[in-house]
Design a protein around this motif. Structure first.
Motif, PDB file in Angstrom:
ATOM      1  N   ALA A   1     -47.013 -16.135 -13.856  1.00 43.23           N
ATOM      2  CA  ALA A   1     -47.261 -15.654 -15.223  1.00 43.23           C
ATOM      3  C   ALA A   1     -46.297 -14.537 -15.592  1.00 43.23           C
ATOM      4  O   ALA A   1     -45.803 -14.475 -16.723  1.00 43.23           O
ATOM      5  N   THR A   2     -46.003 -13.663 -14.634  1.00 38.86           N
ATOM      6  CA  THR A   2     -45.071 -12.556 -14.878  1.00 38.86           C
ATOM      7  C   THR A   2     -43.680 -13.077 -15.212  1.00 38.86           C
ATOM      8  O   THR A   2     -43.035 -12.619 -16.165  1.00 38.86           O
ATOM      9  N   LEU A   3     -43.220 -14.043 -14.431  1.00 38.77           N
ATOM     10  CA  LEU A   3     -41.882 -14.606 -14.647  1.00 38.77           C
ATOM     11  C   LEU A   3     -41.803 -15.322 -16.000  1.00 38.77           C
ATOM     12  O   LEU A   3     -40.811 -15.201 -16.724  1.00 38.77           O
ATOM     13  N   ILE A   4     -42.846 -16.054 -16.348  1.00 41.99           N
ATOM     14  CA  ILE A   4     -42.852 -16.775 -17.622  1.00 41.99           C
ATOM     15  C   ILE A   4     -42.936 -15.807 -18.793  1.00 41.99           C
ATOM     16  O   ILE A   4     -42.271 -15.981 -19.817  1.00 41.99           O
ATOM     17  N   ALA A   5     -43.748 -14.757 -18.647  1.00 41.02           N
ATOM     18  CA  ALA A   5     -43.876 -13.768 -19.726  1.00 41.02           C
ATOM     19  C   ALA A   5     -42.538 -13.094 -20.012  1.00 41.02           C
ATOM     20  O   ALA A   5     -42.230 -12.775 -21.171  1.00 41.02           O
ATOM     21  N   TYR A   6     -41.736 -12.904 -18.988  1.00 42.17           N
ATOM     22  CA  TYR A   6     -40.444 -12.240 -19.184  1.00 42.17           C
ATOM     23  C   TYR A   6     -39.509 -13.069 -20.061  1.00 42.17           C
ATOM     24  O   TYR A   6     -38.571 -12.532 -20.659  1.00 42.17           O
ATOM     25  N   SER A   7     -39.803 -14.366 -20.180  1.00 43.54           N
ATOM     26  CA  SER A   7     -38.963 -15.222 -21.030  1.00 43.54           C
ATOM     27  C   SER A   7     -39.020 -14.791 -22.487  1.00 43.54           C
ATOM     28  O   SER A   7     -38.156 -15.168 -23.287  1.00 43.54           O
ATOM     29  N   GLY A   8     -40.028 -14.014 -22.858  1.00 45.96           N
ATOM     30  CA  GLY A   8     -40.118 -13.548 -24.234  1.00 45.96           C
ATOM     31  C   GLY A   8     -39.209 -12.386 -24.552  1.00 45.96           C
ATOM     32  O   GLY A   8     -39.075 -12.004 -25.716  1.00 45.96           O
ATOM     33  N   ARG A   9     -38.557 -11.831 -23.537  1.00 43.62           N
ATOM     34  CA  ARG A   9     -37.700 -10.663 -23.764  1.00 43.62           C
ATOM     35  C   ARG A   9     -36.579 -10.929 -24.776  1.00 43.62           C
ATOM     36  O   ARG A   9     -36.389 -10.117 -25.699  1.00 43.62           O
ATOM     37  N   PRO A  10     -35.838 -12.037 -24.677  1.00 40.70           N
ATOM     38  CA  PRO A  10     -34.782 -12.281 -25.682  1.00 40.70           C
ATOM     39  C   PRO A  10     -35.326 -12.389 -27.103  1.00 40.70           C
ATOM     40  O   PRO A  10     -34.688 -11.946 -28.051  1.00 40.70           O
ATOM     41  N   TYR A  11     -36.504 -12.979 -27.268  1.00 40.32           N
ATOM     42  CA  TYR A  11     -37.078 -13.132 -28.596  1.00 40.32           C
ATOM     43  C   TYR A  11     -37.507 -11.789 -29.156  1.00 40.32           C
ATOM     44  O   TYR A  11     -37.333 -11.505 -30.345  1.00 40.32           O
TER      45      TYR A  11
ATOM     46  N   VAL B   1     -43.246  -7.289 -24.597  1.00 39.31           N
ATOM     47  CA  VAL B   1     -42.944  -8.128 -23.438  1.00 39.31           C
ATOM     48  C   VAL B   1     -42.817  -7.283 -22.178  1.00 39.31           C
ATOM     49  O   VAL B   1     -43.381  -7.620 -21.134  1.00 39.31           O
ATOM     50  N   ASN B   2     -42.093  -6.178 -22.266  1.00 44.21           N
ATOM     51  CA  ASN B   2     -41.963  -5.300 -21.098  1.00 44.21           C
ATOM     52  C   ASN B   2     -43.322  -4.784 -20.638  1.00 44.21           C
ATOM     53  O   ASN B   2     -43.614  -4.722 -19.434  1.00 44.21           O
ATOM     54  N   GLY B   3     -44.150  -4.393 -21.605  1.00 48.63           N
ATOM     55  CA  GLY B   3     -45.486  -3.921 -21.252  1.00 48.63           C
ATOM     56  C   GLY B   3     -46.304  -4.990 -20.563  1.00 48.63           C
ATOM     57  O   GLY B   3     -46.991  -4.734 -19.566  1.00 48.63           O
ATOM     58  N   LEU B   4     -46.227  -6.221 -21.078  1.00 46.81           N
ATOM     59  CA  LEU B   4     -46.970  -7.332 -20.489  1.00 46.81           C
ATOM     60  C   LEU B   4     -46.477  -7.641 -19.081  1.00 46.81           C
ATOM     61  O   LEU B   4     -47.281  -7.857 -18.154  1.00 46.81           O
ATOM     62  N   VAL B   5     -45.171  -7.650 -18.906  1.00 44.92           N
ATOM     63  CA  VAL B   5     -44.589  -7.936 -17.586  1.00 44.92           C
ATOM     64  C   VAL B   5     -44.995  -6.864 -16.571  1.00 44.92           C
ATOM     65  O   VAL B   5     -45.361  -7.177 -15.428  1.00 44.92           O
ATOM     66  N   MET B   6     -44.956  -5.603 -16.974  1.00 50.34           N
ATOM     67  CA  MET B   6     -45.357  -4.526 -16.062  1.00 50.34           C
ATOM     68  C   MET B   6     -46.824  -4.647 -15.671  1.00 50.34           C
ATOM     69  O   MET B   6     -47.189  -4.497 -14.494  1.00 50.34           O
ATOM     70  N   ALA B   7     -47.683  -4.930 -16.644  1.00 48.64           N
ATOM     71  CA  ALA B   7     -49.115  -5.040 -16.358  1.00 48.64           C
ATOM     72  C   ALA B   7     -49.390  -6.208 -15.411  1.00 48.64           C
ATOM     73  O   ALA B   7     -50.178  -6.085 -14.464  1.00 48.64           O
ATOM     74  N   LEU B   8     -48.742  -7.343 -15.646  1.00 53.32           N
ATOM     75  CA  LEU B   8     -48.930  -8.504 -14.774  1.00 53.32           C
ATOM     76  C   LEU B   8     -48.421  -8.218 -13.362  1.00 53.32           C
ATOM     77  O   LEU B   8     -49.062  -8.592 -12.367  1.00 53.32           O
TER      78      LEU B   8
END
Length: 385
Positions: free
Chosen positions: A363-373, A265-272
């Motif tokens: 998309a970045t904000l929504i992707a960050y929602s996966g961090r808790p999971y 998730v962190n990697g995805l958020v950084m890339a976005l």
């Protein structure tokens, strides 16, 4: 390792050439054929509509037992559509050809990903997925260099033909290297990871990936046409596409390693986040330097994002990969159409790039929602990083 090379060649053909050679060739097609930005956008959208249909088809028909046969058929159909692009200038026929190219590109991308990622999962080498997805960057770089020289001597039609002929040879090697299939990886860790994806984060990941499709493709479709409007690089706007391709080659490996260390998730958020900066950069600095920086940041992220998403979904089967790709393709259908209309109505690319940036930020904000999971699964030490 031959299977990875076969996958690289498949993506080189179907994505780097079949899909993205259109971008550096677009200014030449527009100059010779009087295509407006809107009509060019419709051609791009036809390709993405085909990509969407191909991805949706694989969510219903997994072809797990016959995936190699279907992959081969799609690969050679893709090569055929590249060749036919050079033998007609009938707009309606080109719409159909770009649609079929999109269908075959999606099938090649998903099935090649399924074969190669399954193989890497069995070897416990998921980080090598970055090498596999670098095939797109190699294709983009190759098309950028070759198109500049071929168009200068011949025509855009001849360029499509020569690219198609080169892809025939590469397709034979790709088919040979991908021939053997490996059994599906199976472990409790993989089961837990897939449960995390499908039951917890998948809806959010689908939305984020769809928005990424809308936003990234605006730059992916029009960046060379934008470059052609800047006096300092009008002489060779395809140079900007070369920057994209060269940046994309190592990006998949870099982001796959980054995601292993920081979490997916962190990697995805950084890339976005980095991609959103790259897309808006020509608006902030409307010069050759600004567009070059944009091309580099875009190239460094767009396939890296795909690498992370597909690595997360590895082992989930072609239906999950197909669903993710379908959302991505659905976004790509909207992006060029909206951007083409905005560019035509405002006679400027700035509004289109701002629209794309907003999509990527969301998309970045929504992707960050996966961090808790991801934390939940990681704390249980069930996820394979």
């Amino acid at each position: 390792m031959k299977r990875v090379v076969g996958g690289v060649l498949a993506l080189f053909i179907a994505m780097g050439i079949g899909r993205f050679a259109y971008t550096p060739l677009l200014p030449f097609m527009q100059a010779d054929w009087a295509l407006t930005d809107a009509l060019a956008g419709y051609l791009a959208t036809s390709n993405y509509a085909g990509y969407f249909v191909g991805a949706i088809g694989l969510t219903f028909f997994a072809f797990q037992e016959k995936r190699f046969i279907v992959l081969n058929g799609a690969l050679f159909l893709n090569v055929l559509t590249t060749i036919v692009m050079g033998v007609t200038n009938e707009y309606l026929l080109l719409l159909l050809i770009r649609f079929l190219s999109g269908v075959s590109s999606a099938v090649v991308f998903i099935l090649a990903s399924s074969i190669v990622l399954t193989y890497l999962g069995r070897l416990k080498k998921p980080q090598w997925s970055g090498l596999f997805y670098s095939g797109v960057g190699f294709g983009i770089a190759f098309s950028s260099i070759s198109i500049s020289y071929i168009v200068a001597v011949l025509s855009w039609q001849a360029t499509w033909l020569l690219l198609g002929v080169a892809c025939i040879v590469l397709a034979l090697f790709s088919s040979s290297f991908l021939k053997e299939q490996q059994e599906m990886e199976s472990s409790n860790a993989v089961h837990q990871r897939n449960e995390w994806i499908q039951k917890r984060w998948l809806p959010w990941l689908l939305v984020a990936y769809g928005l990424e499709g809308v936003g990234y493709i605006v730059t992916g479709t029009f960046i060379v046409s934008i470059a052609a409007q800047l006096p300092k690089i009008q002489w060779n706007p395809a140079f900007v596409w070369l920057i994209v391709g060269l940046a994309a080659i190592p990006s998949c490996y870099i982001w796959s390693r980054m995601a292993e260390r920081t979490g997916y998730v962190n990697g995805l958020v950084m890339a976005l986040g980095i991609q959103s900066i790259g897309i808006i950069f020509p608006v902030l600095l409307p010069t050759a330097i600004g567009l070059s920086v944009s091309a580099f940041l875009f190239g460094m992220t767009f396939m890296g994002i795909t690498t992370i998403v597909n690595t997360v979904a590895r082992g989930s089967g072609t239906r999950i990969l197909g669903g993710l790709t379908a959302m991505y393709a659905g976004g790509q259908m909207l992006g060029p159409t909206i951007a083409g209309i905005l560019m035509t109505s405002t006679d400027s690319y700035e509004s289109a790039l701002m629209f794309a940036t907003i999509c990527i930020v969301l998309a970045t904000l929504i992707a960050y929602s996966g961090r808790p999971y991801e934390l939940y699964v990681m704390e249980g030490k069930e996820i394979v990083k």
